[in-house]
Motif scaffolding. Structure first.
Motif, PDB file in Angstrom:
ATOM      1  N   ASN A   1       0.843  -1.188   0.000  1.00 37.79           N
ATOM      2  CA  ASN A   1       0.000   0.000   0.000  1.00 37.79           C
ATOM      3  C   ASN A   1       0.877   1.236   0.000  1.00 37.79           C
ATOM      4  O   ASN A   1       1.887   1.290   0.723  1.00 37.79           O
ATOM      5  CB  ASN A   1      -0.917   0.017   1.224  1.00 37.79           C
ATOM      6  CG  ASN A   1      -2.104  -0.908   1.064  1.00 37.79           C
ATOM      7  OD1 ASN A   1      -3.080  -0.586   0.394  1.00 37.79           O
ATOM      8  ND2 ASN A   1      -2.021  -2.085   1.672  1.00 37.79           N
TER       9      ASN A   1
ATOM     10  N   VAL B   1      -9.828   2.994  -0.422  1.00 33.21           N
ATOM     11  CA  VAL B   1      -8.792   2.012  -0.730  1.00 33.21           C
ATOM     12  C   VAL B   1      -9.333   0.591  -0.650  1.00 33.21           C
ATOM     13  O   VAL B   1     -10.065   0.233   0.267  1.00 33.21           O
ATOM     14  CB  VAL B   1      -7.583   2.187   0.219  1.00 33.21           C
ATOM     15  CG1 VAL B   1      -7.992   2.090   1.676  1.00 33.21           C
ATOM     16  CG2 VAL B   1      -6.495   1.168  -0.074  1.00 33.21           C
TER      17      VAL B   1
ATOM     18  N   ASN C   1      -5.660   2.957  -3.924  1.00 29.70           N
ATOM     19  CA  ASN C   1      -6.372   4.033  -3.246  1.00 29.70           C
ATOM     20  C   ASN C   1      -6.842   5.011  -4.320  1.00 29.70           C
ATOM     21  O   ASN C   1      -6.083   5.832  -4.816  1.00 29.70           O
ATOM     22  CB  ASN C   1      -5.445   4.722  -2.235  1.00 29.70           C
ATOM     23  CG  ASN C   1      -6.222   5.560  -1.247  1.00 29.70           C
ATOM     24  OD1 ASN C   1      -7.236   6.150  -1.590  1.00 29.70           O
ATOM     25  ND2 ASN C   1      -5.752   5.610  -0.033  1.00 29.70           N
TER      26      ASN C   1
ATOM     27  N   TYR D   1     -12.263  16.744   1.991  1.00 26.18           N
ATOM     28  CA  TYR D   1     -10.804  16.771   2.065  1.00 26.18           C
ATOM     29  C   TYR D   1     -10.359  17.030   3.498  1.00 26.18           C
ATOM     30  O   TYR D   1     -11.090  17.600   4.303  1.00 26.18           O
ATOM     31  CB  TYR D   1     -10.235  17.876   1.164  1.00 26.18           C
ATOM     32  CG  TYR D   1     -10.322  17.596  -0.321  1.00 26.18           C
ATOM     33  CD1 TYR D   1      -9.217  17.172  -1.042  1.00 26.18           C
ATOM     34  CD2 TYR D   1     -11.526  17.755  -1.007  1.00 26.18           C
ATOM     35  CE1 TYR D   1      -9.283  16.915  -2.406  1.00 26.18           C
ATOM     36  CE2 TYR D   1     -11.617  17.502  -2.371  1.00 26.18           C
ATOM     37  CZ  TYR D   1     -10.487  17.082  -3.067  1.00 26.18           C
ATOM     38  OH  TYR D   1     -10.575  16.823  -4.408  1.00 26.18           O
TER      39      TYR D   1
ATOM     40  N   SER E   1      -3.361   0.938   9.098  1.00 22.93           N
ATOM     41  CA  SER E   1      -3.077  -0.221   8.254  1.00 22.93           C
ATOM     42  C   SER E   1      -3.857  -1.401   8.804  1.00 22.93           C
ATOM     43  O   SER E   1      -3.782  -1.697   9.999  1.00 22.93           O
ATOM     44  CB  SER E   1      -1.574  -0.520   8.262  1.00 22.93           C
ATOM     45  OG  SER E   1      -1.293  -1.690   7.523  1.00 22.93           O
TER      46      SER E   1
ATOM     47  N   SER F   1      -9.326   8.804   1.753  1.00 26.29           N
ATOM     48  CA  SER F   1      -8.988   7.576   1.050  1.00 26.29           C
ATOM     49  C   SER F   1     -10.232   6.781   0.651  1.00 26.29           C
ATOM     50  O   SER F   1     -11.267   6.838   1.317  1.00 26.29           O
ATOM     51  CB  SER F   1      -8.098   6.697   1.930  1.00 26.29           C
ATOM     52  OG  SER F   1      -6.825   7.270   2.087  1.00 26.29           O
TER      53      SER F   1
ATOM     54  N   THR G   1       0.632   5.317   0.635  1.00 25.30           N
ATOM     55  CA  THR G   1      -0.288   6.251   1.278  1.00 25.30           C
ATOM     56  C   THR G   1       0.318   7.643   1.360  1.00 25.30           C
ATOM     57  O   THR G   1       1.404   7.826   1.919  1.00 25.30           O
ATOM     58  CB  THR G   1      -0.635   5.781   2.706  1.00 25.30           C
ATOM     59  OG1 THR G   1      -1.079   4.419   2.667  1.00 25.30           O
ATOM     60  CG2 THR G   1      -1.720   6.640   3.313  1.00 25.30           C
TER      61      THR G   1
ATOM     62  N   ALA H   1      -4.684   3.844   5.109  1.00 30.91           N
ATOM     63  CA  ALA H   1      -5.335   5.127   4.865  1.00 30.91           C
ATOM     64  C   ALA H   1      -4.829   6.177   5.843  1.00 30.91           C
ATOM     65  O   ALA H   1      -4.596   5.889   7.021  1.00 30.91           O
ATOM     66  CB  ALA H   1      -6.860   4.987   4.994  1.00 30.91           C
TER      67      ALA H   1
ATOM     68  N   THR I   1      -5.192  -2.966   3.595  1.00 28.52           N
ATOM     69  CA  THR I   1      -5.512  -1.576   3.280  1.00 28.52           C
ATOM     70  C   THR I   1      -4.673  -0.648   4.140  1.00 28.52           C
ATOM     71  O   THR I   1      -4.166  -1.036   5.191  1.00 28.52           O
ATOM     72  CB  THR I   1      -7.004  -1.261   3.529  1.00 28.52           C
ATOM     73  OG1 THR I   1      -7.295  -1.441   4.923  1.00 28.52           O
ATOM     74  CG2 THR I   1      -7.909  -2.152   2.707  1.00 28.52           C
TER      75      THR I   1
ATOM     76  N   SER J   1      -8.800   7.584  -4.563  1.00 27.80           N
ATOM     77  CA  SER J   1      -9.067   9.016  -4.446  1.00 27.80           C
ATOM     78  C   SER J   1      -7.880   9.809  -3.928  1.00 27.80           C
ATOM     79  O   SER J   1      -8.002  10.995  -3.666  1.00 27.80           O
ATOM     80  CB  SER J   1     -10.274   9.258  -3.531  1.00 27.80           C
ATOM     81  OG  SER J   1      -9.961   8.913  -2.194  1.00 27.80           O
ATOM     82  N   GLN J   2      -6.724   9.171  -3.768  1.00 26.84           N
ATOM     83  CA  GLN J   2      -5.586   9.893  -3.196  1.00 26.84           C
ATOM     84  C   GLN J   2      -5.124  11.014  -4.113  1.00 26.84           C
ATOM     85  O   GLN J   2      -4.799  10.785  -5.273  1.00 26.84           O
ATOM     86  CB  GLN J   2      -4.413   8.941  -2.948  1.00 26.84           C
ATOM     87  CG  GLN J   2      -4.544   8.138  -1.695  1.00 26.84           C
ATOM     88  CD  GLN J   2      -3.222   7.522  -1.281  1.00 26.84           C
ATOM     89  OE1 GLN J   2      -2.706   7.835  -0.234  1.00 26.84           O
ATOM     90  NE2 GLN J   2      -2.692   6.656  -2.104  1.00 26.84           N
TER      91      GLN J   2
ATOM     92  N   VAL K   1      -1.325   6.890  10.047  1.00 30.37           N
ATOM     93  CA  VAL K   1      -1.804   6.023   8.969  1.00 30.37           C
ATOM     94  C   VAL K   1      -2.357   4.747   9.592  1.00 30.37           C
ATOM     95  O   VAL K   1      -1.704   4.110  10.425  1.00 30.37           O
ATOM     96  CB  VAL K   1      -0.684   5.690   7.977  1.00 30.37           C
ATOM     97  CG1 VAL K   1      -1.166   4.675   6.935  1.00 30.37           C
ATOM     98  CG2 VAL K   1      -0.197   6.959   7.282  1.00 30.37           C
TER      99      VAL K   1
END
Length: 244
Positions: free
Chosen positions: A51, A183, A188, A221, A117, A181, A53, A108, A106, A190-191, A115
């Motif tokens: 992943n 994901v 992912n 956002y 995970s 995110s 991120t 995010a 995943t 929409s990153q 983050v």
């Protein structure tokens, strides 16, 4: 998408089985006259099912993945994480994960700058599925006090200026707008990040929202302000444009 129109791709393999993972990485600038992929410095570890991120400071965290060929195999799991810096286009190895994250995991970014995970399916070679989650605290959370946002608008209009109240205005060097995110299966969708222009005032900042939906599609956002040591605030959640 680590900047407007700029994309990083790292790791992977040519198929879901009997394929050797790679540690290579490439970037492309879609706004160039003739966009083309080019190689950058490789990761320290070959991985697939990793992943990538975007973090609050605009760097990219690489977590999990496997160096082995079987699809749901933990025996080649990579525990050390890596961070890619867009300024140097190089990876640095950071803390190891407490649990392996391979197929179907995943990751995010959270509004507090950490983050999350989670998960993995790993039935090959007597591996066990992971139904838990880990939190990664990036290095920027250990660089001193966090700047704070005392008020910010809940909705932004394209190209318009808006005010952000903060007692730390004098030390702010970046305002980053990062999409939430979406994901699954190590992608992912929409990153993206927008590094916003701003001016300092005694009691806050005057910030310019992204100019149009091509740079930042409408949606929710996270807006982080970062100080001169790279420490981000807790994000303010904003709605950009109108959802139709």
């Amino acid at each position: 998408m680590y900047d407007a129109g700029k994309i990083l791709i790292a790791g992977g393999a040519v198929s879901d089985s009997a394929a050797t993972p790679t540690n290579t990485a490439e970037v492309i600038d879609l706004r160039a006259y003739r966009p083309a992929w080019r190689n950058v410095a490789p990761m320290a570890f070959a991985r697939r099912y990793l992943n990538a991120t975007l973090m609050a400071d605009g760097k990219v965290l690489i977590t999990g993945g496997s160096s082995s060929s079987p699809e749901e195999d933990c025996t080649g799991a990579i525990l050390p994480a890596e961070i890619w810096d867009p300024a140097t286009e190089k990876f640095s190895t950071v803390a190891s994960m407490p649990h392996y994250r391979v197929y179907h995991s995943t990751a995010a970014l959270l509004p507090d700058g950490r983050v999350l995970s989670a998960g993995t399916t790993a039935s090959a070679n007597h591996c066990s599925d992971q139904q838990d989650a880990d939190f990664y605290s990036p290095p920027y959370l250990f660089n001193g006090p966090r700047p704070s946002v005392t008020s910010a608008p809940s909705a932004l209009s394209y190209g318009h200026a808006f005010s952000v109240a903060t007692p730390d205005a004098a030390s702010i060097t970046k305002v980053n707008l990062i999409a939430f995110s979406a994901v699954t299966h190590h992608f992912n969708f929409s990153q993206r990040i927008n590094r916003l222009r701003f001016q300092k005032r005694k009691t806050g900042l005057i910030v310019i929202a992204p100019l149009n939906p091509n740079l930042a599609p409408p949606g929710k956002y996270m807006m982080f302000i970062l100080n001169s040591t790279g420490v981000p605030s807790i994000a303010s959640v904003v709605q950009l444009g109108h959802l139709r």
